[in-house]
Design a protein around this motif. Structure first.
Motif, PDB file in Angstrom:
ATOM      1  N   ARG A 172       0.846  -1.290   0.073  1.00 15.44           N
ATOM      2  CA  ARG A 172       0.105  -0.105   0.165  1.00 15.44           C
ATOM      3  C   ARG A 172       0.937   1.278  -0.038  1.00 15.44           C
ATOM      4  N   ALA A 173       1.882   1.069   0.756  1.00 16.77           N
ATOM      5  CA  ALA A 173       2.905   2.515   0.739  1.00 16.77           C
ATOM      6  C   ALA A 173       3.378   2.603  -0.659  1.00 16.77           C
ATOM      7  N   GLN A 174       3.735   1.563  -1.231  1.00 16.03           N
ATOM      8  CA  GLN A 174       4.281   1.658  -2.531  1.00 16.03           C
ATOM      9  C   GLN A 174       3.293   2.188  -3.492  1.00 16.03           C
ATOM     10  N   THR A 175       2.214   1.953  -3.617  1.00 17.67           N
ATOM     11  CA  THR A 175       1.272   2.266  -4.230  1.00 17.67           C
ATOM     12  C   THR A 175       0.526   3.866  -4.028  1.00 17.67           C
ATOM     13  N   ASP A 191      -3.813  11.022 -13.401  1.00 17.02           N
ATOM     14  CA  ASP A 191      -3.427   9.763 -13.474  1.00 17.02           C
ATOM     15  C   ASP A 191      -3.181   9.080 -12.215  1.00 17.02           C
ATOM     16  N   ARG A 192      -3.508   9.630 -11.252  1.00 15.36           N
ATOM     17  CA  ARG A 192      -3.428   8.954  -9.612  1.00 15.36           C
ATOM     18  C   ARG A 192      -4.582   7.939  -9.490  1.00 15.36           C
ATOM     19  N   GLY A 193      -4.487   6.941  -8.679  1.00 15.50           N
ATOM     20  CA  GLY A 193      -5.388   6.130  -8.362  1.00 15.50           C
ATOM     21  C   GLY A 193      -4.833   4.489  -7.966  1.00 15.50           C
ATOM     22  N   ALA A 194      -3.447   4.264  -7.939  1.00  9.65           N
ATOM     23  CA  ALA A 194      -2.968   3.189  -7.511  1.00  9.65           C
ATOM     24  C   ALA A 194      -3.466   2.892  -6.114  1.00  9.65           C
ATOM     25  N   GLU A 195      -3.247   3.460  -5.318  1.00  5.47           N
ATOM     26  CA  GLU A 195      -3.731   3.324  -4.164  1.00  5.47           C
ATOM     27  C   GLU A 195      -4.996   2.833  -3.865  1.00  5.47           C
ATOM     28  N   LYS A 196      -5.981   3.628  -4.370  1.00  2.82           N
ATOM     29  CA  LYS A 196      -7.516   3.523  -4.369  1.00  2.82           C
ATOM     30  C   LYS A 196      -7.769   2.020  -4.741  1.00  2.82           C
ATOM     31  N   ALA A 197      -7.182   1.799  -6.040  1.00  3.36           N
ATOM     32  CA  ALA A 197      -7.386   0.534  -6.798  1.00  3.36           C
ATOM     33  C   ALA A 197      -6.937  -0.650  -5.914  1.00  3.36           C
ATOM     34  N   ALA A 202      -9.407  -3.385  -4.372  1.00  3.61           N
ATOM     35  CA  ALA A 202      -9.149  -4.893  -4.811  1.00  3.61           C
ATOM     36  C   ALA A 202      -8.751  -5.864  -3.365  1.00  3.61           C
ATOM     37  N   GLN A 203      -8.440  -5.112  -2.433  1.00  3.87           N
ATOM     38  CA  GLN A 203      -8.208  -5.946  -1.265  1.00  3.87           C
ATOM     39  C   GLN A 203      -9.450  -6.132  -0.339  1.00  3.87           C
TER      40      GLN A 203
END
Length: 136
Positions: A59-62, A73-79, A83-84
């Protein structure tokens, strides 16, 4: 009032006995259903701790990926979080379904705990692979 105190004392005694039982169980060669269930629960507890550690890293990496992207373009952490949460719902339902192989029997908790351990180990591996792919 006395009834409540008696119930609390009984629950405390059972918890202490359960802790002592867990320490005596040889999970390489469990002999009783109670031992098998205890071992599967221990295996799940260990898997869950590993998952939580990996989750924090991934999560820290996302979140870090998001900070390096333009706002649009952001949204990695939210995705990852979405998913989790979906995975947790899947895991719990899947393992409940597996428990129906012995519904109401003494094997049911063992089957559920074993399923939880297996799926949790698999998810930890998936999160680790994502983490490795993100390169941090």
């Amino acid at each position: 009032m006395h009834w409540t105190i008696g119930l609390l004392a009984l629950a405390g005694g059972m918890a202490a006995a359960s802790g002592a039982f867990a320490q005596q169980t040889d999970c390489k060669n469990p002999q009783t259903q109670m031992e098998m269930t205890s071992c599967e629960q221990d295996r799940y507890d260990t898997a869950d701790k590993a998952l939580n550690e990996q989750w924090k890293k991934t999560r820290a990496q996302t979140a870090d990926v998001d900070t390096n992207l333009e706002e649009k373009d952001r949204g990695a952490e939210k995705a990852l979080l979405t998913a989790q949460r979906a995975w947790i719902s899947y895991r719990d339902a899947e393992c409940q379904a597996e428990g129906f192989q012995a519904r109401g029997g003494s094997m049911e908790p063992m089957l559920v705990a074993g399923c939880l351990a297996n799926l949790t180990d698999k998810r930890t591996k998936e999160l680790k692979e994502l983490s490795d792919a993100l390169g941090n």
